[in-house]
Design a protein around this motif. Structure first.
Motif, PDB file in Angstrom:
ATOM      1  N   GLU A  63      15.212  -3.311   0.718  1.00 38.51           N
ATOM      2  CA  GLU A  63      16.576  -3.351   1.236  1.00 38.51           C
ATOM      3  C   GLU A  63      16.624  -3.941   2.636  1.00 38.51           C
ATOM      4  N   ALA A  64      17.678  -4.696   2.917  1.00 39.51           N
ATOM      5  CA  ALA A  64      17.890  -5.213   4.261  1.00 39.51           C
ATOM      6  C   ALA A  64      18.071  -4.034   5.216  1.00 39.51           C
ATOM      7  N   GLY A  65      17.492  -4.159   6.399  1.00 33.76           N
ATOM      8  CA  GLY A  65      17.576  -3.073   7.366  1.00 33.76           C
ATOM      9  C   GLY A  65      16.514  -2.014   7.203  1.00 33.76           C
ATOM     10  N   ALA A  66      15.620  -2.205   6.228  1.00 36.10           N
ATOM     11  CA  ALA A  66      14.553  -1.225   6.031  1.00 36.10           C
ATOM     12  C   ALA A  66      13.596  -1.225   7.216  1.00 36.10           C
ATOM     13  N   GLU A  67      12.914  -0.136   7.402  1.00 34.06           N
ATOM     14  CA  GLU A  67      11.954  -0.002   8.496  1.00 34.06           C
ATOM     15  C   GLU A  67      10.881  -1.091   8.420  1.00 34.06           C
ATOM     16  N   GLY A  68      10.616  -1.741   9.543  1.00 30.99           N
ATOM     17  CA  GLY A  68       9.563  -2.741   9.606  1.00 30.99           C
ATOM     18  C   GLY A  68       9.954  -4.119   9.106  1.00 30.99           C
ATOM     19  N   LEU A  69      11.205  -4.314   8.720  1.00 33.28           N
ATOM     20  CA  LEU A  69      11.663  -5.618   8.218  1.00 33.28           C
ATOM     21  C   LEU A  69      12.361  -6.372   9.338  1.00 33.28           C
ATOM     22  N   VAL A  70      11.879  -7.589   9.622  1.00 31.53           N
ATOM     23  CA  VAL A  70      12.487  -8.449  10.633  1.00 31.53           C
ATOM     24  C   VAL A  70      12.936  -9.730   9.939  1.00 31.53           C
ATOM     25  N   GLU A 123      13.361 -16.437   7.548  1.00 30.01           N
ATOM     26  CA  GLU A 123      11.989 -15.951   7.488  1.00 30.01           C
ATOM     27  C   GLU A 123      12.028 -14.432   7.460  1.00 30.01           C
ATOM     28  N   LEU A 124      11.233 -13.826   6.584  1.00 30.33           N
ATOM     29  CA  LEU A 124      11.143 -12.378   6.498  1.00 30.33           C
ATOM     30  C   LEU A 124       9.746 -11.921   6.919  1.00 30.33           C
ATOM     31  N   THR A 125       9.687 -11.007   7.858  1.00 29.81           N
ATOM     32  CA  THR A 125       8.426 -10.395   8.262  1.00 29.81           C
ATOM     33  C   THR A 125       8.472  -8.927   7.880  1.00 29.81           C
ATOM     34  N   LEU A 126       7.509  -8.513   7.076  1.00 28.42           N
ATOM     35  CA  LEU A 126       7.449  -7.127   6.624  1.00 28.42           C
ATOM     36  C   LEU A 126       6.220  -6.458   7.239  1.00 28.42           C
ATOM     37  N   GLN A 127       6.434  -5.326   7.859  1.00 27.61           N
ATOM     38  CA  GLN A 127       5.354  -4.563   8.481  1.00 27.61           C
ATOM     39  C   GLN A 127       5.452  -3.123   8.006  1.00 27.61           C
ATOM     40  N   THR A 173       0.856  -1.182   0.000  1.00 31.41           N
ATOM     41  CA  THR A 173       0.000   0.000   0.000  1.00 31.41           C
ATOM     42  C   THR A 173       0.888   1.227   0.000  1.00 31.41           C
ATOM     43  N   ALA A 174       0.761   2.046  -1.043  1.00 30.14           N
ATOM     44  CA  ALA A 174       1.577   3.254  -1.190  1.00 30.14           C
ATOM     45  C   ALA A 174       3.065   2.939  -1.047  1.00 30.14           C
ATOM     46  N   GLY A 175       3.482   1.812  -1.648  1.00 29.32           N
ATOM     47  CA  GLY A 175       4.894   1.458  -1.639  1.00 29.32           C
ATOM     48  C   GLY A 175       5.405   0.845  -0.356  1.00 29.32           C
ATOM     49  N   ARG A 176       4.497   0.467   0.554  1.00 26.46           N
ATOM     50  CA  ARG A 176       4.908  -0.167   1.812  1.00 26.46           C
ATOM     51  C   ARG A 176       4.296  -1.569   1.886  1.00 26.46           C
ATOM     52  N   LEU A 177       5.139  -2.557   2.167  1.00 27.49           N
ATOM     53  CA  LEU A 177       4.748  -3.957   2.092  1.00 27.49           C
ATOM     54  C   LEU A 177       4.521  -4.548   3.469  1.00 27.49           C
ATOM     55  N   SER A 178       3.516  -5.444   3.540  1.00 29.40           N
ATOM     56  CA  SER A 178       3.231  -6.175   4.775  1.00 29.40           C
ATOM     57  C   SER A 178       2.962  -7.629   4.418  1.00 29.40           C
ATOM     58  N   GLY A 179       3.647  -8.530   5.111  1.00 31.05           N
ATOM     59  CA  GLY A 179       3.478  -9.950   4.868  1.00 31.05           C
ATOM     60  C   GLY A 179       4.638 -10.732   5.451  1.00 31.05           C
ATOM     61  N   VAL A 180       4.619 -12.053   5.228  1.00 29.57           N
ATOM     62  CA  VAL A 180       5.675 -12.931   5.733  1.00 29.57           C
ATOM     63  C   VAL A 180       6.145 -13.821   4.587  1.00 29.57           C
ATOM     64  N   LYS A 181       7.457 -13.890   4.377  1.00 25.08           N
ATOM     65  CA  LYS A 181       8.053 -14.740   3.358  1.00 25.08           C
ATOM     66  C   LYS A 181       8.931 -15.787   4.032  1.00 25.08           C
ATOM     67  N   SER A 182       8.858 -17.011   3.552  1.00 20.52           N
ATOM     68  CA  SER A 182       9.563 -18.133   4.181  1.00 20.52           C
ATOM     69  C   SER A 182      10.662 -18.684   3.277  1.00 20.52           C
ATOM     70  N   LEU A 183      11.618 -19.377   3.905  1.00 20.57           N
ATOM     71  CA  LEU A 183      12.678 -20.094   3.184  1.00 20.57           C
ATOM     72  C   LEU A 183      13.396 -19.197   2.183  1.00 20.57           C
ATOM     73  N   VAL A 184      13.725 -17.998   2.635  1.00 19.62           N
ATOM     74  CA  VAL A 184      14.438 -17.049   1.780  1.00 19.62           C
ATOM     75  C   VAL A 184      15.921 -17.396   1.811  1.00 19.62           C
TER      76      VAL A 184
END
Length: 369
Positions: free
Chosen positions: A176-183, A197-201, A140-151
């Motif tokens: 980019e790694a280290g971006a806001e909301g990326l775990v 595992e990547l969690t994007l908020q 939404t407006a260039g900001r991603l939310s979701g979870v990606k596995s086995l990266v």
């Protein structure tokens, strides 16, 4: 059709082979596994050979070579059981960035060539299985939310290509790694390679491609990965078969080498047949990458179906022929088996691609065209 490799391709093979023999021995590999499945020194070594720019356009400092050259490199990396995600960082990343805005390409492609940036595809999600779509990740407006596995090497990567659905439909974003909301939570897979595992908020991303172009690019990346995996698997199986043949020639029972036993000789013949079937399908995969999407997708599913059967058969038979030593961590044979087992499950397992081949059968009635 000429299946001989050119002098340049043979020189490329020799260079990768020397790197594996000199800088990626079995004990070095075991140390890399203990450290998390990724070695920056090994990655820099591959970059030092110029391999990171193999398929990057010359305008960005790359070599702009073709799929046959990539196949040659992947076979030799398979021989050495190299853990670092070369296919992701050097083959898929330049392909996925090929439709990005020029500013984005100019920013990332030279860094990929220099080995400074590892960019990987983060497309898998829980429940998605092997389907190639955008999953539940939303933008939404260039900001991603979701979870990606086995990266692949997610904890070590500098950026990710993330499929998502935004206001205009399916899209691919660079995050980019280290971006806001990326775990990022890293771990080691069964074969010792690194994943995460990547969690994007509400994580900011830059759009690479949109709509049907994004979906087509994701499918092409998956087929490119399948061709690279086929070559790597052939390299790994070839090394394992040679290792097994040497073992049978030195292991003695009743005062003679067990390689002289007729039953074991027949089993080795069956193993060799599966290896050569896999090799021919690896060549087929590489040659089909330039076909129109429908033909290419069907061909690559046929390839993975055969590779799945070959990897399972060769891995199981060679391990059994080694006896008890074949399953010990201190002996390299078990690590080949682990790697082949993991590859069989990546980019769609045998059953998935059997269904894909069946769904795409038309007038051929099961005969591969």
């Amino acid at each position: 059709m000429d299946f001989d490799f050119s002098e340049d391709q043979q020189a490329l093979r020799d260079a990768v082979q020397r790197f594996v023999e000199k800088d990626y021995g079995f004990e070095q590999r075991r140390a890399i596994v203990r450290e998390g499945g990724f070695s920056r020194a090994a990655w820099d070594g591959l970059a030092g050979l110029g391999l990171m720019g193999l398929q990057v356009p010359e305008a960005h400092g790359g070599l702009a070579l073709g799929p046959v050259d990539a196949m040659v490199v992947m076979e030799e990396l398979g021989h050495g059981l190299v853990l670092e995600p070369y296919a992701q960082g050097a083959l898929l990343a330049p392909l996925l960035l090929s439709q990005a805005p020029q500013a984005l390409q100019a920013d990332w492609l030279p860094r990929i060539v220099a080995g400074e940036a590892l960019v990987v595809l983060a497309h898998q999600e829980r429940g998605l299985r092997y389907r190639l779509d955008m999953g539940q990740t939303r933008a939404t407006a260039g900001r991603l939310s979701g979870v990606k596995s086995l990266v692949s090497a997610g904890a070590q990567a500098q950026a990710f290509v993330v499929p998502a659905t935004d206001e205009q439909g399916p899209a691919l974003y660079l995050v980019e790694a280290g971006a806001e909301g990326l775990v990022t939570r890293g771990y080691v897979l069964h074969d010792g390679s690194a994943a995460a595992e990547l969690t994007l908020q509400a994580t900011p991303g830059q759009r690479i491609a949109q709509g049907e172009a994004a979906q087509a690019l994701l499918e092409l990346a998956a087929d490119t990965a399948l061709a690279a995996q086929a070559a790597e698997a052939v390299g790994a199986m070839d090394a394992l078969v040679r290792l097994t043949a040497d073992y049978l020639s030195t292991r003695k029972q009743f005062g003679v080498a067990i390689a002289s036993f007729q039953a074991l000789r027949h089993r080795m013949a069956d193993i060799k047949m599966q290896l050569e079937l896999a090799r021919s399908m690896s060549y087929y995969a590489t040659l089909k990458l330039g076909e129109p999407p429908a033909q290419r997708r069907r061909a690559l599913s046929q390839v993975k179906l055969q590779l799945s059967q070959s990897m399972r058969f060769v891995g199981q038979q060679c391990t059994q022929l080694h006896g008890g030593i074949g399953v010990t961590d201190e002996y390299i044979s078990s690590h080949f088996f682990k790697r082949l087992t993991v590859m069989e499950m990546q980019w769609g397992d045998g059953l998935h691609h059997l269904a894909e081949v069946s769904a795409r059968m038309t007038e051929q009635a099961g005969v591969f065209a």
